[in-house]
Write a protein that holds these residues in place. Structure first.
Motif, PDB file in Angstrom:
ATOM      1  N   LEU A  52     -68.365-119.286  57.132  1.00  0.00           N
ATOM      2  CA  LEU A  52     -67.531-120.219  56.378  1.00  0.00           C
ATOM      3  C   LEU A  52     -66.511-119.397  55.601  1.00  0.00           C
ATOM      4  CD1 LEU A  52     -70.042-122.846  54.900  1.00  0.00           C
ATOM      5  CD2 LEU A  52     -68.183-123.320  56.485  1.00  0.00           C
ATOM      6  N   CYS A  53     -65.271-119.845  55.632  1.00  0.00           N
ATOM      7  CA  CYS A  53     -64.198-119.109  54.972  1.00  0.00           C
ATOM      8  C   CYS A  53     -63.755-119.838  53.711  1.00  0.00           C
ATOM      9  CB  CYS A  53     -63.015-118.951  55.925  1.00  0.00           C
ATOM     10  SG  CYS A  53     -61.626-118.079  55.178  1.00  0.00           S
ATOM     11  N   THR A  54     -63.877-119.189  52.559  1.00  0.00           N
ATOM     12  CA  THR A  54     -63.489-119.830  51.304  1.00  0.00           C
ATOM     13  C   THR A  54     -61.966-119.944  51.151  1.00  0.00           C
ATOM     14  OG1 THR A  54     -63.812-117.688  50.210  1.00  0.00           O
ATOM     15  CG2 THR A  54     -65.583-119.306  50.001  1.00  0.00           C
ATOM     16  N   VAL A  55     -61.207-119.172  51.934  1.00  0.00           N
ATOM     17  CA  VAL A  55     -59.746-119.342  51.926  1.00  0.00           C
ATOM     18  C   VAL A  55     -59.395-120.694  52.544  1.00  0.00           C
ATOM     19  CG1 VAL A  55     -57.536-118.506  52.793  1.00  0.00           C
ATOM     20  CG2 VAL A  55     -59.254-116.870  52.027  1.00  0.00           C
ATOM     21  N   GLU A  56     -59.942-120.950  53.755  1.00  0.00           N
ATOM     22  CA  GLU A  56     -59.650-122.208  54.443  1.00  0.00           C
ATOM     23  C   GLU A  56     -60.186-123.407  53.669  1.00  0.00           C
ATOM     24  OE1 GLU A  56     -57.660-122.365  57.015  1.00  0.00           O
ATOM     25  OE2 GLU A  56     -57.467-120.185  56.864  1.00  0.00           O
ATOM     26  N   LEU A  57     -61.401-123.274  53.136  1.00  0.00           N
ATOM     27  CA  LEU A  57     -61.980-124.363  52.353  1.00  0.00           C
ATOM     28  C   LEU A  57     -61.144-124.646  51.102  1.00  0.00           C
ATOM     29  CD1 LEU A  57     -65.789-123.462  52.562  1.00  0.00           C
ATOM     30  CD2 LEU A  57     -64.656-125.411  53.649  1.00  0.00           C
ATOM     31  N   SER A  58     -60.648-123.585  50.459  1.00  0.00           N
ATOM     32  CA  SER A  58     -59.833-123.750  49.251  1.00  0.00           C
ATOM     33  C   SER A  58     -58.522-124.466  49.566  1.00  0.00           C
ATOM     34  CB  SER A  58     -59.543-122.391  48.612  1.00  0.00           C
ATOM     35  OG  SER A  58     -60.724-121.765  48.189  1.00  0.00           O
ATOM     36  N   LYS A  59     -57.902-124.109  50.675  1.00  0.00           N
ATOM     37  CA  LYS A  59     -56.648-124.766  51.057  1.00  0.00           C
ATOM     38  C   LYS A  59     -56.854-126.259  51.299  1.00  0.00           C
ATOM     39  CE  LYS A  59     -54.388-120.698  53.056  1.00  0.00           C
ATOM     40  NZ  LYS A  59     -53.901-120.053  54.296  1.00  0.00           N
ATOM     41  N   ASP A  60     -58.040-126.607  51.811  1.00  0.00           N
ATOM     42  CA  ASP A  60     -58.352-128.000  52.111  1.00  0.00           C
ATOM     43  C   ASP A  60     -58.760-128.775  50.853  1.00  0.00           C
ATOM     44  OD1 ASP A  60     -58.888-130.307  53.649  1.00  0.00           O
ATOM     45  OD2 ASP A  60     -61.010-129.786  53.763  1.00  0.00           O
ATOM     46  N   LEU A  61     -59.610-128.154  50.002  1.00  0.00           N
ATOM     47  CA  LEU A  61     -60.200-128.865  48.868  1.00  0.00           C
ATOM     48  C   LEU A  61     -59.431-128.681  47.554  1.00  0.00           C
ATOM     49  CD1 LEU A  61     -63.935-128.023  49.659  1.00  0.00           C
ATOM     50  CD2 LEU A  61     -62.803-130.227  49.975  1.00  0.00           C
ATOM     51  N   ILE A  62     -58.654-127.582  47.448  1.00  0.00           N
ATOM     52  CA  ILE A  62     -57.848-127.351  46.236  1.00  0.00           C
ATOM     53  C   ILE A  62     -56.411-127.055  46.677  1.00  0.00           C
ATOM     54  CG2 ILE A  62     -57.819-126.177  43.986  1.00  0.00           C
ATOM     55  CD1 ILE A  62     -60.551-125.029  44.621  1.00  0.00           C
ATOM     56  N   PRO A  63     -55.697-128.057  47.153  1.00  0.00           N
ATOM     57  CA  PRO A  63     -54.335-127.827  47.675  1.00  0.00           C
ATOM     58  C   PRO A  63     -53.339-127.477  46.569  1.00  0.00           C
ATOM     59  CG  PRO A  63     -54.832-130.173  47.587  1.00  0.00           C
ATOM     60  CD  PRO A  63     -56.105-129.458  47.216  1.00  0.00           C
ATOM     61  N   ASP A  64     -52.182-126.994  46.995  1.00  0.00           N
ATOM     62  CA  ASP A  64     -51.043-126.739  46.109  1.00  0.00           C
ATOM     63  C   ASP A  64     -51.268-125.618  45.103  1.00  0.00           C
ATOM     64  OD1 ASP A  64     -49.702-128.925  47.323  1.00  0.00           O
ATOM     65  OD2 ASP A  64     -50.723-130.316  45.968  1.00  0.00           O
ATOM     66  N   GLN A  65     -52.166-124.667  45.418  1.00  0.00           N
ATOM     67  CA  GLN A  65     -52.318-123.492  44.560  1.00  0.00           C
ATOM     68  C   GLN A  65     -51.187-122.506  44.857  1.00  0.00           C
ATOM     69  OE1 GLN A  65     -54.867-122.720  42.110  1.00  0.00           O
ATOM     70  NE2 GLN A  65     -55.004-124.942  42.294  1.00  0.00           N
ATOM     71  N   ALA A  66     -50.779-121.761  43.837  1.00  0.00           N
ATOM     72  CA  ALA A  66     -49.683-120.797  44.015  1.00  0.00           C
ATOM     73  C   ALA A  66     -50.082-119.684  44.978  1.00  0.00           C
ATOM     74  CB  ALA A  66     -49.293-120.211  42.662  1.00  0.00           C
ATOM     75  N   SER A  67     -51.333-119.268  44.953  1.00  0.00           N
ATOM     76  CA  SER A  67     -51.816-118.206  45.829  1.00  0.00           C
ATOM     77  C   SER A  67     -53.282-118.457  46.151  1.00  0.00           C
ATOM     78  CB  SER A  67     -51.669-116.844  45.155  1.00  0.00           C
ATOM     79  OG  SER A  67     -52.317-115.831  45.900  1.00  0.00           O
ATOM     80  N   TYR A  68     -53.688-118.050  47.356  1.00  0.00           N
ATOM     81  CA  TYR A  68     -55.097-118.187  47.757  1.00  0.00           C
ATOM     82  C   TYR A  68     -55.776-116.828  47.903  1.00  0.00           C
ATOM     83  CZ  TYR A  68     -54.316-123.143  48.313  1.00  0.00           C
ATOM     84  OH  TYR A  68     -54.034-124.462  48.059  1.00  0.00           O
ATOM     85  N   SER A  69     -55.148-115.786  47.341  1.00  0.00           N
ATOM     86  CA  SER A  69     -55.850-114.505  47.265  1.00  0.00           C
ATOM     87  C   SER A  69     -56.997-114.678  46.284  1.00  0.00           C
ATOM     88  CB  SER A  69     -54.918-113.398  46.794  1.00  0.00           C
ATOM     89  OG  SER A  69     -54.574-113.584  45.427  1.00  0.00           O
ATOM     90  N   LEU A  70     -58.087-113.952  46.478  1.00  0.00           N
ATOM     91  CA  LEU A  70     -59.282-114.173  45.680  1.00  0.00           C
ATOM     92  C   LEU A  70     -59.000-114.016  44.181  1.00  0.00           C
ATOM     93  CD1 LEU A  70     -62.303-114.794  45.624  1.00  0.00           C
ATOM     94  CD2 LEU A  70     -62.738-112.332  45.829  1.00  0.00           C
TER      95      LEU A  70
END
Length: 399
Positions: A52-70
């Motif tokens: 499971l990838c927390t990058v992909e999950l974050s993009k789906d569940l927490i959209p519109d973030q400035a960056s998805y780096s950890l």
């Protein structure tokens, strides 16, 4: 750090053991999983695990973030990080991020897909005993799955292990059906019973598990209403809950409502007639006036302004109408707290935050909050919990 570290072949067997029947969760899991497979391939072993990838999950569940780096993502969500860019620090940050993502996954796709894939490779012997042994004695919400991963029952408990064991040993018809069809139980620790109650109510409505359908749509029968009489006094009345009216607060039954009103009369020095605990006879004082515990509002001896101030204090304490606040309760760990967000008198959602973080930052608060429906059940759960937990911390926010 690498100078005295073991070679890969020295830890390969241990990696296989600790990841067996597990799902590997990582931030950009494709990279980490490729490294693992490459190293095992050099040893002549085919390493296969679900990821499971927390990058992909974050993009789906927490959209519109400035960056998805950890680093940037966890900072924007108020997740504390120590030892950044070190294995232990990044792993702990990913764990905390994954817990937040599970909270935001209101459709439960993560756990349902995980259970489905795990069951393909794991045969359950003495399944009920095995399942109970894997569960913790913590407060939270639990999900009972049938073969294929579908959820057939959702419940909440202050002791998940004990409650599930009751399902598996009870002789009633519903429990026997659950025992027959269960293949796995997953859970979400909440720490707070209030969080568990709200999540259980919302998720039963959304998922509609087959063995929750007998549950009543509402958990309350009576409500407190306020009106003004012709003399300007605020009158309080316990009545049957009516969805067309706006109650001050709601109750599970008539008896608890009556006890609440009796305590309110004593605590705030209110009139028995104006709280409908005694029949209002014009010109005749209430019983409490005769024993000097009512100031005479029933016979106009006390001004409506003075009487209403005490009534309003009661209403403010037991209702969050028009309030902008956070209710703070226990978290899942010792350095964490839960937050229930009330905006303009409406329940917005819930989340978790670290004690070292400023939760009154509205932007951070709204990013960690999982949106939930502001329905009558949620209002009743929150109001009942506030009544029974007098010392619960609340933080007033600027609108």
């Amino acid at each position: 750090m690498l100078k005295n570290a073991p070679k890969f072949y020295e830890v390969a067997k241990r990696i296989i053991e600790i990841t067996e029947d597990c799902i590997i969760v990582a931030h950009n899991s494709e990279f980490d999983y490729r490294i693992l497979r490459t190293e095992f391939k050099r040893l002549g072993y085919e390493f296969k695990r679900k990821t499971l990838c927390t990058v992909e999950l974050s993009k789906d569940l927490i959209p519109d973030q400035a960056s998805y780096s950890l680093g940037k993502l966890v900072r924007s969500l108020g997740i504390p990080v120590t030892d950044r860019h070190r294995a232990n620090g990044d792993a702990l940050a990913t764990v905390k991020l994954f817990k937040l993502l599970q909270t935001k996954d209101t459709t439960k796709q993560i756990i349902q897909s995980s259970v489905k894939d795990t069951l393909k490779t794991k045969k359950l012997d003495n399944k009920l005993i095995d399942i109970v042994e894997t569960l913790p004695s913590v407060t939270g919400v639990y999900y009972i799955h049938k073969e294929g991963g579908d959820i057939i029952y959702i419940g909440k408990s202050r002791n998940i292990k004990r409650r599930v064991n009751q399902h598996f040993t009870a002789p009633n018809s519903k429990s026997k059906k659950i025992q027959l069809h269960v293949t796995a139980v997953t859970y979400e620790e909440t720490g707070s019973e209030l969080i568990a109650l709200l999540k259980e109510s919302e998720e039963i409505k959304r998922v509609k598990p087959i063995y929750n359908r007998s549950r009543k749509r509402t958990h309350f029968t009576h409500a407190l209403y306020a009106t003004k009489d012709k003399h300007g006094y605020i009158n309080l009345k316990i009545d049957i809950a009516d969805g067309r009216k706006h109650p001050i607060t709601t109750f599970s039954n008539k008896q608890s409502a009556k006890h609440f009103m009796e305590r309110a009369v004593e605590t705030y020095n209110l009139c028995l007639q104006l709280t409908n605990l005694e029949t209002n006879i014009p010109g005749k004082p209430c019983f409490n006036h005769t024993i000097k515990t009512c100031n005479g509002s029933c016979v106009n001896e006390e001004s409506a302004e003075d009487y209403n101030l005490r009534v309003q204090e009661l209403l403010d304490k037991n209702s969050y109408v028009f309030k902008h606040m956070i209710i703070v309760d226990r978290g899942r760990t010792i350095d964490e707290r839960s937050a229930i967000y009330i905006k303009d008198g409406k329940f917005e959602g819930l989340g978790f935050f670290n004690l070292n973080y400023q939760i009154n930052n509205i932007k951070v608060l709204e990013s960690i909050i999982t949106k939930m429906e502001n329905n009558r059940d949620a209002q009743h759960i929150i109001q009942s919990y506030l009544r029974s937990h007098k010392n619960l911390k609340t933080i007033e926010l600027m609108p």
